[in-house]
Design a protein around this motif. Structure first.
Motif, PDB file in Angstrom:
ATOM      1  N   LEU A 142       0.552  -0.757  -0.136  1.00 53.77           N
ATOM      2  CA  LEU A 142      -0.325   0.405  -0.347  1.00 53.77           C
ATOM      3  C   LEU A 142       0.522   1.164  -0.071  1.00 53.77           C
ATOM      4  O   LEU A 142       1.902   1.233   0.698  1.00 53.77           O
ATOM      5  N   ILE A 143       0.751   1.922  -0.962  1.00 54.18           N
ATOM      6  CA  ILE A 143       2.005   3.502  -1.086  1.00 54.18           C
ATOM      7  C   ILE A 143       0.951   4.204  -0.863  1.00 54.18           C
ATOM      8  O   ILE A 143      -0.465   4.510  -1.633  1.00 54.18           O
ATOM      9  N   LYS A 144       1.341   5.691  -0.180  1.00 52.16           N
ATOM     10  CA  LYS A 144       0.377   6.911  -0.461  1.00 52.16           C
ATOM     11  C   LYS A 144       1.830   8.269  -0.185  1.00 52.16           C
ATOM     12  O   LYS A 144       2.414   7.756   0.762  1.00 52.16           O
ATOM     13  N   LEU A 145       1.443   8.909  -0.974  1.00 54.58           N
ATOM     14  CA  LEU A 145       1.456   9.919  -1.158  1.00 54.58           C
ATOM     15  C   LEU A 145       1.514  10.912  -0.683  1.00 54.58           C
ATOM     16  O   LEU A 145      -0.007  11.668  -1.387  1.00 54.58           O
ATOM     17  N   GLY A 146       1.756  11.947  -0.133  1.00 54.51           N
ATOM     18  CA  GLY A 146       1.736  12.835   1.069  1.00 54.51           C
ATOM     19  C   GLY A 146       2.275  13.824   0.614  1.00 54.51           C
ATOM     20  O   GLY A 146       3.616  14.629   1.196  1.00 54.51           O
ATOM     21  N   SER A 147       1.618  15.369   0.321  1.00 56.67           N
ATOM     22  CA  SER A 147       2.114  16.373   0.531  1.00 56.67           C
ATOM     23  C   SER A 147       1.992  16.504   2.114  1.00 56.67           C
ATOM     24  O   SER A 147       0.742  17.202   2.612  1.00 56.67           O
ATOM     25  N   VAL A 148       2.785  17.585   2.046  1.00 61.01           N
ATOM     26  CA  VAL A 148       3.147  17.921   3.122  1.00 61.01           C
ATOM     27  C   VAL A 148       2.592  19.408   3.941  1.00 61.01           C
ATOM     28  O   VAL A 148       4.189  20.745   3.715  1.00 61.01           O
ATOM     29  N   THR A 149       2.148  20.075   4.611  1.00 60.31           N
ATOM     30  CA  THR A 149       1.596  21.579   4.892  1.00 60.31           C
ATOM     31  C   THR A 149       1.719  21.848   6.050  1.00 60.31           C
ATOM     32  O   THR A 149       1.072  20.893   7.138  1.00 60.31           O
ATOM     33  N   ILE A 150       2.225  22.980   6.167  1.00 59.21           N
ATOM     34  CA  ILE A 150       1.877  23.615   7.488  1.00 59.21           C
ATOM     35  C   ILE A 150       0.841  24.577   7.360  1.00 59.21           C
ATOM     36  O   ILE A 150       1.470  25.776   6.833  1.00 59.21           O
ATOM     37  N   GLY A 151       0.401  25.771   8.413  1.00 53.17           N
ATOM     38  CA  GLY A 151      -0.516  26.480   7.647  1.00 53.17           C
ATOM     39  C   GLY A 151      -1.166  26.428   6.159  1.00 53.17           C
ATOM     40  O   GLY A 151      -1.153  28.150   5.653  1.00 53.17           O
ATOM     41  N   GLY A 152      -1.156  25.800   5.834  1.00 52.00           N
ATOM     42  CA  GLY A 152      -1.165  25.536   4.116  1.00 52.00           C
ATOM     43  C   GLY A 152       0.305  25.238   3.292  1.00 52.00           C
ATOM     44  O   GLY A 152      -0.386  25.347   1.988  1.00 52.00           O
ATOM     45  N   THR A 153       0.986  25.886   3.994  1.00 51.19           N
ATOM     46  CA  THR A 153       1.925  25.895   3.187  1.00 51.19           C
ATOM     47  C   THR A 153       2.800  24.097   3.039  1.00 51.19           C
ATOM     48  O   THR A 153       2.889  24.034   3.839  1.00 51.19           O
ATOM     49  N   VAL A 154       3.292  23.758   1.195  1.00 56.80           N
ATOM     50  CA  VAL A 154       4.186  22.538   1.151  1.00 56.80           C
ATOM     51  C   VAL A 154       5.243  23.090   1.789  1.00 56.80           C
ATOM     52  O   VAL A 154       5.514  24.040   1.700  1.00 56.80           O
ATOM     53  N   LYS A 155       5.913  22.177   2.262  1.00 54.79           N
ATOM     54  CA  LYS A 155       6.988  21.992   3.082  1.00 54.79           C
ATOM     55  C   LYS A 155       7.407  21.291   2.853  1.00 54.79           C
ATOM     56  O   LYS A 155       8.649  20.205   3.076  1.00 54.79           O
ATOM     57  N   GLY A 156       6.941  20.124   2.386  1.00 53.90           N
ATOM     58  CA  GLY A 156       7.195  18.641   1.943  1.00 53.90           C
ATOM     59  C   GLY A 156       7.271  17.245   1.184  1.00 53.90           C
ATOM     60  O   GLY A 156       5.348  17.247   1.365  1.00 53.90           O
ATOM     61  N   ILE A 157       6.544  16.217   1.365  1.00 50.54           N
ATOM     62  CA  ILE A 157       7.203  14.981   0.514  1.00 50.54           C
ATOM     63  C   ILE A 157       7.397  13.525   1.893  1.00 50.54           C
ATOM     64  O   ILE A 157       8.546  13.748   1.435  1.00 50.54           O
TER      65      ILE A 157
END
Length: 203
Positions: free
Chosen positions: A120-135
């Motif tokens: 099972l693979i999950k690709l997540g955009s990490v956001t803090i306060g709506g700003t993308v900080k990483g994958i």
């Protein structure tokens, strides 16, 4: 529930976070993976400093476990993890109303999820306060329950579409678990570590 490993993936300088997710999506679909919906893991960070003692309360939700709230309390060098029903969210609101905890920040990792045979693979955009900080890429090997027995297999699979960013050295939680059975709390602990790293990088 199998054994999951979380892997940060660097966003190339010439791409956005969304473009990077699309790139990784193409790679795993080319391997034969099929889309299976969306996922989300979120974390709210609360802080208390009463009597000169600093405490952090992390409240996490994972869409894979909608009936469970995961919480981690840090006080000095002590850490306690608990799992509760969703009513715990209401309790925290009551604590907030008494000014015991002050909400500091919300962090989230969300995106598409895919299935490929036993993975099972999950690709997540990490956001803090709506700003993308990483994958963050989560890979779960479904047949396994003991981390040390499947680390090499998971790492080899991840290298097939993530490349050299995947270390050949097992993460600390796998080494520390020895022959212990993997649980959903272990996945949450990994997310919390990555979320805290993202928080520190923006300071």
């Amino acid at each position: 529930m199998g054994v999951a490993v979380l892997q940060p993936y660097p966003i190339p300088s010439d791409k956005t976070g969304q473009q990077t997710i699309e790139l990784l999506t193409r790679r795993i679909v080319n391997l034969g993976a099929t889309p299976s919906g969306q996922f989300a893991v979120d974390c709210e960070v609360w802080n208390s400093n009463q009597g000169g003692i600093n405490k952090n309360l992390y409240i996490l939700h994972n869409s894979e476990y909608p009936a469970t709230v995961f919480s981690v309390i840090e006080s000095g060098t002590k850490t306690v993890s608990i799992t509760t029903e969703p009513l715990f969210d209401l309790l925290v609101l009551k604590i907030q109303s008494n000014s015991y905890y002050n909400k500091k920040i919300r962090i989230e990792s969300k995106g598409p999820r895919f299935e490929l045979k036993d993975f099972l693979i999950k690709l997540g955009s990490v956001t803090i306060g709506g700003t993308v900080k990483g994958i963050l890429v989560e890979v779960e090997y479904l047949p396994a329950i003991v981390p040390v027995s499947c680390w090499n297999l998971i790492a080899e699979f991840m290298r097939g579409f993530l490349g050299s960013c995947v270390s050949g050295v097992p993460p600390p939680y796998i080494k520390n678990k020895a022959q212990d059975t993997y649980t959903p709390v272990d996945t949450i602990q990994q997310y919390l570590e990555q979320f805290n790293s993202a928080r520190k990088s923006q300071r």
